[in-house]
Motif scaffolding. Sequence first.
Motif, PDB file in Angstrom:
ATOM      1  N   VAL A 372       0.869  -1.173   0.000  1.00  0.00           N
ATOM      2  CA  VAL A 372       0.000   0.000   0.000  1.00  0.00           C
ATOM      3  C   VAL A 372       0.908   1.225   0.000  1.00  0.00           C
ATOM      4  N   LEU A 373       0.977   1.902  -1.157  1.00  0.00           N
ATOM      5  CA  LEU A 373       2.004   2.918  -1.386  1.00  0.00           C
ATOM      6  C   LEU A 373       1.389   4.217  -1.906  1.00  0.00           C
ATOM      7  N   PRO A 374       2.065   5.335  -1.667  1.00  0.00           N
ATOM      8  CA  PRO A 374       1.575   6.618  -2.176  1.00  0.00           C
ATOM      9  C   PRO A 374       1.692   6.699  -3.698  1.00  0.00           C
ATOM     10  N   THR A 375       0.666   7.246  -4.333  1.00  0.00           N
ATOM     11  CA  THR A 375       0.635   7.400  -5.790  1.00  0.00           C
ATOM     12  C   THR A 375       0.465   8.872  -6.151  1.00  0.00           C
ATOM     13  N   SER A 376       0.453   9.145  -7.437  1.00  0.00           N
ATOM     14  CA  SER A 376       0.142  10.488  -7.958  1.00  0.00           C
ATOM     15  C   SER A 376       1.022  11.569  -7.342  1.00  0.00           C
ATOM     16  N   ARG A 377       2.321  11.285  -7.221  1.00  0.00           N
ATOM     17  CA  ARG A 377       3.346  12.212  -6.719  1.00  0.00           C
ATOM     18  C   ARG A 377       3.245  12.459  -5.213  1.00  0.00           C
ATOM     19  N   THR A 378       2.351  11.758  -4.502  1.00  0.00           N
ATOM     20  CA  THR A 378       2.246  11.974  -3.066  1.00  0.00           C
ATOM     21  C   THR A 378       3.407  11.359  -2.294  1.00  0.00           C
ATOM     22  N   ALA A 379       4.270  10.593  -2.969  1.00  0.00           N
ATOM     23  CA  ALA A 379       5.475  10.091  -2.300  1.00  0.00           C
ATOM     24  C   ALA A 379       6.413  11.229  -1.921  1.00  0.00           C
ATOM     25  N   ARG A 380       6.143  12.437  -2.401  1.00  0.00           N
ATOM     26  CA  ARG A 380       6.931  13.606  -1.977  1.00  0.00           C
ATOM     27  C   ARG A 380       6.705  13.914  -0.507  1.00  0.00           C
ATOM     28  N   PHE A 381       5.550  13.495   0.031  1.00  0.00           N
ATOM     29  CA  PHE A 381       5.242  13.863   1.417  1.00  0.00           C
ATOM     30  C   PHE A 381       4.582  12.759   2.231  1.00  0.00           C
ATOM     31  N   SER A 382       4.398  11.577   1.647  1.00  0.00           N
ATOM     32  CA  SER A 382       3.767  10.506   2.407  1.00  0.00           C
ATOM     33  C   SER A 382       4.522   9.203   2.222  1.00  0.00           C
ATOM     34  N   SER A 383       4.110   8.191   2.957  1.00  0.00           N
ATOM     35  CA  SER A 383       4.894   6.964   3.100  1.00  0.00           C
ATOM     36  C   SER A 383       4.029   5.731   2.873  1.00  0.00           C
ATOM     37  N   PRO A 384       4.656   4.566   2.724  1.00  0.00           N
ATOM     38  CA  PRO A 384       3.883   3.328   2.637  1.00  0.00           C
ATOM     39  C   PRO A 384       3.075   3.092   3.914  1.00  0.00           C
ATOM     40  N   LEU A 385       1.996   2.332   3.788  1.00  0.00           N
ATOM     41  CA  LEU A 385       1.258   1.912   4.968  1.00  0.00           C
ATOM     42  C   LEU A 385       2.187   1.100   5.867  1.00  0.00           C
ATOM     43  N   GLY A 386       2.064   1.307   7.163  1.00  0.00           N
ATOM     44  CA  GLY A 386       2.940   0.583   8.076  1.00  0.00           C
ATOM     45  C   GLY A 386       2.355   0.493   9.462  1.00  0.00           C
ATOM     46  N   VAL A 387       3.092  -0.120  10.351  1.00  0.00           N
ATOM     47  CA  VAL A 387       2.655  -0.269  11.740  1.00  0.00           C
ATOM     48  C   VAL A 387       2.354   1.092  12.357  1.00  0.00           C
ATOM     49  N   TYR A 388       3.141   2.091  11.992  1.00  0.00           N
ATOM     50  CA  TYR A 388       2.975   3.439  12.545  1.00  0.00           C
ATOM     51  C   TYR A 388       1.617   4.040  12.194  1.00  0.00           C
ATOM     52  N   ASP A 389       0.955   3.541  11.139  1.00  0.00           N
ATOM     53  CA  ASP A 389      -0.376   4.030  10.794  1.00  0.00           C
ATOM     54  C   ASP A 389      -1.450   3.497  11.733  1.00  0.00           C
ATOM     55  N   PHE A 390      -1.116   2.492  12.525  1.00  0.00           N
ATOM     56  CA  PHE A 390      -2.069   1.893  13.446  1.00  0.00           C
ATOM     57  C   PHE A 390      -1.688   2.165  14.896  1.00  0.00           C
ATOM     58  N   GLN A 391      -0.696   3.022  15.107  1.00  0.00           N
ATOM     59  CA  GLN A 391      -0.318   3.469  16.436  1.00  0.00           C
ATOM     60  C   GLN A 391      -0.513   4.976  16.513  1.00  0.00           C
ATOM     61  N   LYS A 392      -0.828   5.448  17.685  1.00  0.00           N
ATOM     62  CA  LYS A 392      -0.909   6.889  17.875  1.00  0.00           C
ATOM     63  C   LYS A 392      -0.044   7.293  19.064  1.00  0.00           C
ATOM     64  N   ARG A 393       0.270   8.569  19.109  1.00  0.00           N
ATOM     65  CA  ARG A 393       1.228   9.068  20.079  1.00  0.00           C
ATOM     66  C   ARG A 393       0.569  10.106  20.993  1.00  0.00           C
ATOM     67  N   SER A 394       0.734   9.931  22.284  1.00  0.00           N
ATOM     68  CA  SER A 394       0.282  10.913  23.267  1.00  0.00           C
ATOM     69  C   SER A 394       1.506  11.502  23.960  1.00  0.00           C
ATOM     70  N   SER A 395       1.555  12.824  24.037  1.00  0.00           N
ATOM     71  CA  SER A 395       2.671  13.465  24.737  1.00  0.00           C
ATOM     72  C   SER A 395       2.524  13.268  26.238  1.00  0.00           C
ATOM     73  N   LEU A 396       3.623  13.006  26.914  1.00  0.00           N
ATOM     74  CA  LEU A 396       3.643  12.861  28.369  1.00  0.00           C
ATOM     75  C   LEU A 396       4.347  14.068  28.977  1.00  0.00           C
ATOM     76  N   ILE A 397       3.700  14.731  29.928  1.00  0.00           N
ATOM     77  CA  ILE A 397       4.260  15.925  30.569  1.00  0.00           C
ATOM     78  C   ILE A 397       4.032  15.791  32.072  1.00  0.00           C
ATOM     79  N   HIS A 398       5.087  15.500  32.822  1.00  0.00           N
ATOM     80  CA  HIS A 398       5.014  15.374  34.276  1.00  0.00           C
ATOM     81  C   HIS A 398       5.998  16.399  34.858  1.00  0.00           C
ATOM     82  N   VAL A 399       5.451  17.575  35.179  1.00  0.00           N
ATOM     83  CA  VAL A 399       6.292  18.681  35.635  1.00  0.00           C
ATOM     84  C   VAL A 399       6.513  18.568  37.145  1.00  0.00           C
TER      85      VAL A 399
END
Length: 435
Positions: A372-399
């Motif tokens: 599953v790959l970027p088409t129509s010149r979108t490879a300039r700014f996007s990437s193949p489908l991967g594990v990272y597409d099914f993970q999300k990131r939450s910032s941790l801030i413990h001051v």
Amino acid sequence: MPTITRLDSRDPEFQATLSDLLAVDAEQDDAIDAAAASILQQVRREGDNALLRFTRQFDHVDVDSVAALEIPRREWESALANLPGAQREALEIAAQRVKTYHAHQRQESWTYTEADGTRLGQQITPLDRVGLYVPGGKASYPSSVLMNTIPAKVAGVSEVIMVTPTPGGQRNAMVLAAAAIAGVDRCFAIGGAQAVGALAYGTATIPAVDKIVGPGNAYVAAAKRRVFGTVGIDMIAGPSEILVICDGKTPSDWIAMDLFSQAEHDELAQAILLCPDAQYLDAVEASIEKLLPTMPRAEIIRTSLRDRGALILVRDLQEACDISNNIAPEHLEVSCENPDALLPALRHAGAIFMGRHSSEALGDYCAGPNHVLPTSRTARFSSPLGVYDFQKRSSLIHVSAAGAQTLGKVANELALGEGLQAHAASARYRLTNIQ
């Protein structure tokens, strides 16, 4: 009329001609978009009743409930058990290779602690539920089941719900077998924009998902475009593309067939060869003429090559890399003696196949990286489908208490500068010596 266009990068009109060749009418069909919008609205409003109506209308499958459209796991397992041995082995080998590759992509949570005790970091968590659309009818793509499900499972997604149309009630055994191997959790025999709507909004029977992935027809693409924001989507894919950079030493039949491998997808697919050797381009053109009549999908290939294909004579391999970066192809084959030497110059491509033996077809099925790959010149700014597409990131801030003294003063000044008094006060309240 020639089977494929011949271009020379030295021609003063080269850039303009190439731009015309690359252009594809990406305008949305208003009628398709309107139909998809109407279907989505009805599914959102009527739920299961709308699904049953559209399944009856489009797939000619008449059942009393959406629950009757769920394909039970025993049917997947039966499909797997009854597959010819060679097919089952191929699916299992491909699945293991895809899993091994994607295991390297899994990201882990991280933190670091500053001198005053403040701890910052990022927590990585998987999506809860993902929907996978798999085409049915004329096209069936068990490889797509593997490529979309396995990264999700490696990421830790708890539930993958597959939807696939079954026109006339015909179910594809290899697709169901792939679902059993890949780790799909539930499967429904529905398709089209209505399936996208069910996954996005949920119905009494089909639970809403967090992200929808997988290829589909124009109605599916229009529906995915419209539900983005309610759910995530993988991408809106355009026609298939292959670009080959060759030094002129690979057997010409190999390269001709590599060009065919994408041209056979549909008439809008694009296949381009860049080479500094004019005689080699002659040889590839001769191979195209020789091999094309042997192809079952010859007319599709012929139209694709005639309308959007090209054999391009370049000054040298460096210029080939420059042209490739401008095109930003979905698939890039570097069929050269020393492909690693060109790699630093290649910035934009969905997947890069290095060396004479790395045919794009291997990437479609079993090499391991995602197809599953970027088409129509979108490879300039996007990437193949991967594990990272099914993970999300939450910032941790413990001051820490000490950190609040330093950060509170900084935040106070910046908030006052922006005229946000409550922000400033919130930061000041944590200061030991409030000014």
